[in-house]
Design a protein around this motif. Structure first.
Motif, PDB file in Angstrom:
ATOM      1  N   TYR A  14      11.616  -7.039   0.286  1.00 57.94           N
ATOM      2  CA  TYR A  14      12.627  -8.074   0.057  1.00 57.94           C
ATOM      3  C   TYR A  14      13.555  -8.239   1.264  1.00 57.94           C
ATOM      4  O   TYR A  14      13.892  -9.350   1.655  1.00 57.94           O
ATOM      5  CB  TYR A  14      13.422  -7.755  -1.217  1.00 57.94           C
ATOM      6  CG  TYR A  14      14.496  -8.753  -1.550  1.00 57.94           C
ATOM      7  CD1 TYR A  14      14.177 -10.076  -1.854  1.00 57.94           C
ATOM      8  CD2 TYR A  14      15.827  -8.371  -1.557  1.00 57.94           C
ATOM      9  CE1 TYR A  14      15.167 -10.993  -2.165  1.00 57.94           C
ATOM     10  CE2 TYR A  14      16.829  -9.290  -1.863  1.00 57.94           C
ATOM     11  CZ  TYR A  14      16.500 -10.600  -2.155  1.00 57.94           C
ATOM     12  OH  TYR A  14      17.481 -11.504  -2.449  1.00 57.94           O
ATOM     13  N   SER A  15      13.960  -7.115   1.871  1.00 64.29           N
ATOM     14  CA  SER A  15      14.867  -7.188   3.019  1.00 64.29           C
ATOM     15  C   SER A  15      14.210  -7.900   4.199  1.00 64.29           C
ATOM     16  O   SER A  15      14.870  -8.637   4.933  1.00 64.29           O
ATOM     17  CB  SER A  15      15.285  -5.780   3.451  1.00 64.29           C
ATOM     18  OG  SER A  15      15.989  -5.154   2.416  1.00 64.29           O
ATOM     19  N   VAL A  47       8.227   0.476   3.284  1.00 66.01           N
ATOM     20  CA  VAL A  47       8.750   1.829   3.224  1.00 66.01           C
ATOM     21  C   VAL A  47       7.876   2.506   2.195  1.00 66.01           C
ATOM     22  O   VAL A  47       7.686   1.980   1.104  1.00 66.01           O
ATOM     23  CB  VAL A  47      10.216   1.831   2.734  1.00 66.01           C
ATOM     24  CG1 VAL A  47      10.698   3.250   2.489  1.00 66.01           C
ATOM     25  CG2 VAL A  47      11.115   1.132   3.730  1.00 66.01           C
ATOM     26  N   PRO A 115      14.951  13.245   7.480  1.00 64.18           N
ATOM     27  CA  PRO A 115      14.567  12.150   8.370  1.00 64.18           C
ATOM     28  C   PRO A 115      15.573  11.838   9.492  1.00 64.18           C
ATOM     29  O   PRO A 115      16.751  12.141   9.373  1.00 64.18           O
ATOM     30  CB  PRO A 115      14.476  10.958   7.413  1.00 64.18           C
ATOM     31  CG  PRO A 115      15.351  11.287   6.261  1.00 64.18           C
ATOM     32  CD  PRO A 115      15.248  12.777   6.108  1.00 64.18           C
ATOM     33  N   GLU A 180      14.712  -5.641  10.484  1.00 68.53           N
ATOM     34  CA  GLU A 180      15.445  -6.444   9.493  1.00 68.53           C
ATOM     35  C   GLU A 180      16.828  -5.893   9.190  1.00 68.53           C
ATOM     36  O   GLU A 180      17.632  -6.558   8.534  1.00 68.53           O
ATOM     37  CB  GLU A 180      14.607  -6.575   8.211  1.00 68.53           C
ATOM     38  CG  GLU A 180      14.548  -5.342   7.309  1.00 68.53           C
ATOM     39  CD  GLU A 180      13.576  -4.265   7.771  1.00 68.53           C
ATOM     40  OE1 GLU A 180      13.027  -4.369   8.879  1.00 68.53           O
ATOM     41  OE2 GLU A 180      13.389  -3.294   7.017  1.00 68.53           O
ATOM     42  N   LYS A 181      17.117  -4.663   9.645  1.00 68.15           N
ATOM     43  CA  LYS A 181      18.418  -4.051   9.376  1.00 68.15           C
ATOM     44  C   LYS A 181      19.185  -3.772  10.665  1.00 68.15           C
ATOM     45  O   LYS A 181      20.178  -3.057  10.654  1.00 68.15           O
ATOM     46  CB  LYS A 181      18.222  -2.738   8.609  1.00 68.15           C
ATOM     47  CG  LYS A 181      17.771  -2.930   7.178  1.00 68.15           C
ATOM     48  CD  LYS A 181      18.899  -3.447   6.310  1.00 68.15           C
ATOM     49  CE  LYS A 181      18.388  -3.902   4.959  1.00 68.15           C
ATOM     50  NZ  LYS A 181      19.492  -4.477   4.156  1.00 68.15           N
TER      51      LYS A 181
END
Lengths: 196, 242
Positions: A14-15, A47, A115, A180-181
């Protein structure tokens, strides 16, 4: 311009869809072979976990399809890792577009958490894929596995050791970080890819 | 950003709200200014309020180009799934984790530790940091440091620690407690509560050893512009994204 996002069992689609809309295109989310083949650009985001993703891609014939695509293809995060030869995550053979094996980060100190998560800089960028202004800029990462620096590396980041922040071969482009982020920097990267 | 009925509010010591605007527009503006991450906290508890909040999360995901965390009213795994599907990058759990610590394990197992932020509201009283739940209204038997450690062991990816003692007072973060958290934990700690000046942010990083600092009102009311803050922190030798 028709932009297709590969539909499979990975999250956070979605992002990416929203980011592409902000970049001025209306992507279609699809696993339909004809639609993917006919698209001007294909995005392979996600992801997830490598082994279960590969199982899904094989079951749906998407593994062979993605490799055969001729238009510009952009893998993001796990999408990039799945485009490599093999992943240590689930010890699975992947698509083999990039002849490099994905490894797990092994922390060398308590301050180097896995991570690798958050904003980090990218260097040694290749302008075939990125706007030149990207050099030294911050982009957003969330990952426990990485592709080592190799012949296909088009941007390098450093966490514990240097690793591939991006890869390129022929019509295949890929970024480990979340374009996208990544704020306005990420938007510039999408614009660059969409203009290819 | 604390969100109630679709609007951003900021509590002063967790009471008395002041209106600070539209959450989506604020998020876009903060991204432009250089905020690294946003946190949206739903402080409406009703079912209707929750639906409104999920819609808001979808709007934020559509308009904001940096990572954001959402929290408030998350009771079970299906709430987490709903908010992640709406486009949130991370969720923060607070009261529900105190009531049912297994929720942390469930989130980590299903979605990964990287999405699981455990938020802790604590107040320093009688020589100890007591954890509170339900938006700071209900004291619990939990103590900050042992609870943070347990949350980490159960799979939390980050700890968001709000000092109720410092929140809204604008006299600096709880740097002593933050430093203890840093030494106790191996996951990132986000400092929250008490920012009133640029120096307070510096101290949270240098004295509190925080991995990140959260603030609301000093940004909402333009008291500290983010670019100015980041330039200041850089000059003070703290590595920030410019």
């Amino acid at each position: 311009m028709q932009v297709a996002i590969v539909k499979y069992n990975a999250g956070n689609i979605y992002s990416v869809d929203c980011a592409l809309r902000r970049a001025g295109v209306t992507p279609v989310l699809t696993d339909d072979k004809e639609t993917l083949m006919a698209a001007d650009k294909v995005i392979f985001p996600g992801v997830g976990e490598a082994a279960s993703a590969m199982t899904y891609l094989r079951a749906h014939g998407l593994d062979r399809l993605i490799k055969e695509l001729r238009q510009p293809v952009l893998g993001i995060c796990i999408g990039m890792q799945l485009m490599c030869r093999h992943s240590e995550e689930g010890d699975v053979d992947c698509l083999g577009i990039f002849d490099v094996d994905v490894k797990r980060f092994r922390s060398d100190s308590p301050d180097r958490k896995v991570p690798h998560m958050g904003w980090n800089t990218v260097t040694d960028i290749d302008t075939c894929m990125f706007p030149p202004e990207l050099e030294g800029q911050y982009v957003y990462f969330v990952h426990s596995y990485y592709a080592p620096v190799c012949d296909y590396t088009t941007a390098t980041a450093e966490y514990i050791h240097p690793f591939s922040a991006a890869l390129h071969r022929d019509n295949f482009y890929a970024a480990q970080f979340h374009i996208e982020k990544s704020g306005s920097v990420g938007e510039a990267i999408f614009h660059r890819f969409l203009a290819l | 950003m604390d969100v109630k009925d679709g609007k951003t509010v900021k509590g002063v010591n967790f009471v008395n709200f002041r209106d600070a605007g539209d959450p989506v527009e604020l998020g876009q503006e903060y991204s432009r200014q250089g905020a690294d991450e946003l946190v949206y906290l739903d402080i409406t508890a009703s079912y209707e309020g929750r639906k409104t909040f999920t819609e808001l999360v979808r709007k934020v995901a559509a308009q904001v180009n940096i990572p954001f965390t959402v929290g408030g009213g998350i009771d079970e795994l299906c709430d987490v799934e709903r908010l992640l599907n709406a486009g949130a990058d991370k969720v923060s759990v607070n009261s529900a984790a105190l009531r049912n610590p297994q929720l942390i394990e469930a989130i980590a197992a299903n979605f990964g530790s990287q999405v699981c932020v455990v938020a802790i509201d604590a107040r320093f009283e009688d020589g100890t940091w007591r954890c509170y739940r339900s938006g700071g209204h209900v004291p619990t038997e939990r103590e900050l440091f042992s609870w943070a450690k347990e949350a980490q062991e159960r799979g939390a990816g980050e700890i968001l620690f709000t000092s109720m003692t410092h929140d809204g007072v604008k006299d600096g973060y709880a740097n002593d407690a933050l430093a203890v958290l840093h030494d106790t934990l191996s996951i990132p700690v986000i400092a929250s509560g008490g920012a009133g000046s640029k120096e307070h942010f510096r101290d949270a990083f240098l004295l509190g050893k925080a991995d990140a600092a959260l603030a609301a009102s000093v940004f909402h009311f333009g008291e500290i512009p983010i670019p100015e803050l980041k330039n200041y922190l850089t000059k003070e030798g703290i590595c920030v994204r410019i």
